[in-house]
Design an enzyme around this catalytic site. Structure first.
Site, PDB file in Angstrom:
ATOM      1  N   MET A 101       0.845  -1.192   0.000  1.00 49.14           N
ATOM      2  CA  MET A 101       0.000   0.000   0.000  1.00 49.14           C
ATOM      3  C   MET A 101       0.876   1.235   0.000  1.00 49.14           C
ATOM      4  SD  MET A 101      -2.920  -1.058   2.777  1.00 49.14           S
ATOM      5  CE  MET A 101      -1.765  -1.848   3.891  1.00 49.14           C
ATOM      6  N   ILE A 186      -4.028   0.383   8.892  1.00 48.93           N
ATOM      7  CA  ILE A 186      -2.592   0.605   9.065  1.00 48.93           C
ATOM      8  C   ILE A 186      -2.299   2.047   8.697  1.00 48.93           C
ATOM      9  CG2 ILE A 186      -0.260  -0.160   8.511  1.00 48.93           C
ATOM     10  CD1 ILE A 186      -1.356  -2.773   7.542  1.00 48.93           C
ATOM     11  N   GLY A 189       2.272   4.188   4.767  1.00 49.15           N
ATOM     12  CA  GLY A 189       2.711   3.119   3.872  1.00 49.15           C
ATOM     13  C   GLY A 189       3.011   1.793   4.548  1.00 49.15           C
ATOM     14  N   SER A 190       2.554   0.693   3.964  1.00 54.43           N
ATOM     15  CA  SER A 190       2.678  -0.612   4.606  1.00 54.43           C
ATOM     16  C   SER A 190       2.292  -1.710   3.618  1.00 54.43           C
ATOM     17  CB  SER A 190       1.786  -0.662   5.843  1.00 54.43           C
ATOM     18  OG  SER A 190       0.510  -0.135   5.536  1.00 54.43           O
ATOM     19  N   ARG A 191       2.085  -2.950   4.136  1.00 54.31           N
ATOM     20  CA  ARG A 191       1.681  -4.041   3.255  1.00 54.31           C
ATOM     21  C   ARG A 191       0.837  -5.045   4.037  1.00 54.31           C
ATOM     22  NH1 ARG A 191       6.998  -7.569   1.802  1.00 54.31           N
ATOM     23  NH2 ARG A 191       5.694  -9.413   1.680  1.00 54.31           N
TER      24      ARG A 191
END
Length: 226
Positions: A101, A186, A189-191
């Site tokens: 993301m 979340i 930025g992350s996944r």
């Protein structure tokens, strides 16, 4: 535009910060030669605050139910599709699908399959960039396993990235989780990693864009109810 509750405090505090910066700028640039610069500074602050607000947007989406499909748990782009050994809980080889993301994506997370939450654990950890191969095992993250009514189990992880410093999960062990219901959030930025049975049919490829709760990413193989 509906705003997710996780953003209320950040939006208020960032708004107050922008207001303070504007007041200081107005005080320092109150002379006539500073008018043009002040207008530029004002637009810049408004744009910054709008981006913060937009980050916490909560879109309305049709909730889709299909017990044979695994849906994307977030908006973003597929960065990993590989077979891995899941050793935290299931202890078996599974197909991993990871979705990155960016900071511009909606950061809500959805439950990819329906069933009962069998396992949940929060792991403190590092903050490597979200696309780093070790981020799935070394970064701050949560692990959730959903057991479907026919016994099939799907695992998904919320993984913090370099900027993300807060993972919020709404699921609890033993609760009934509807497919594509909201699972958490979340911040920045992350996944998210999704691990499905190895014999599942992969429906996405590397680089494919996906939409949370709307894009099917795998098709599960049917099996008998245990």
């Amino acid at each position: 535009m509906k705003i997710n509750k996780e953003g209320y405090k950040i939006i208020v505090f960032s708004g107050l910060f922008c207001l303070l910066c504007w007041w200081l700028g107005h005080y320092l640039l109150s002379q006539e030669e500073g008018v043009g610069l002040m207008w530029f500074f004002t637009v810049l602050l408004l744009l910054f605050w709008f981006l913060i607000v937009a980050f916490f947007r909560e879109p309305r989406r049709v909730r889709i139910h299909d017990s044979d499909l695994v849906f994307s748990p977030c908006d973003g782009r597929v960065v990993v599709t590989e077979v891995v050994r899941e050793s935290e809980y299931l202890d078996e080889e599974m197909m991993q699908i990871s979705i990155f993301m960016s900071i511009t994506n909606v950061h809500m997370n959805w439950v990819p399959v329906g069933g009962t939450v069998e396992y949940f654990k929060y792991h403190p950890g590092r903050f490597l960039v979200a696309w780093h191969p070790k981020s799935s095992t070394e970064n701050e993250r949560t692990t959730t396993v959903v057991r479907m009514d026919d016994g099939r189990r799907v695992l998904f992880r919320q993984v913090a990235g370099l900027i993300a410093r807060r993972i919020v999960s709404y699921v609890k062990v033993g609760q009934r989780a509807e497919q594509n219901s909201v699972a958490g959030f979340i911040k920045f930025g992350s996944r998210v990693d999704v691990l499905v049975p190895r014999d599942s049919e992969l429906l996405v490829g590397l680089g494919d864009p996906v939409v949370g709760s709307q894009t099917p990413i795998a098709r599960l193989r049917k099996q008998r109810i245990r």
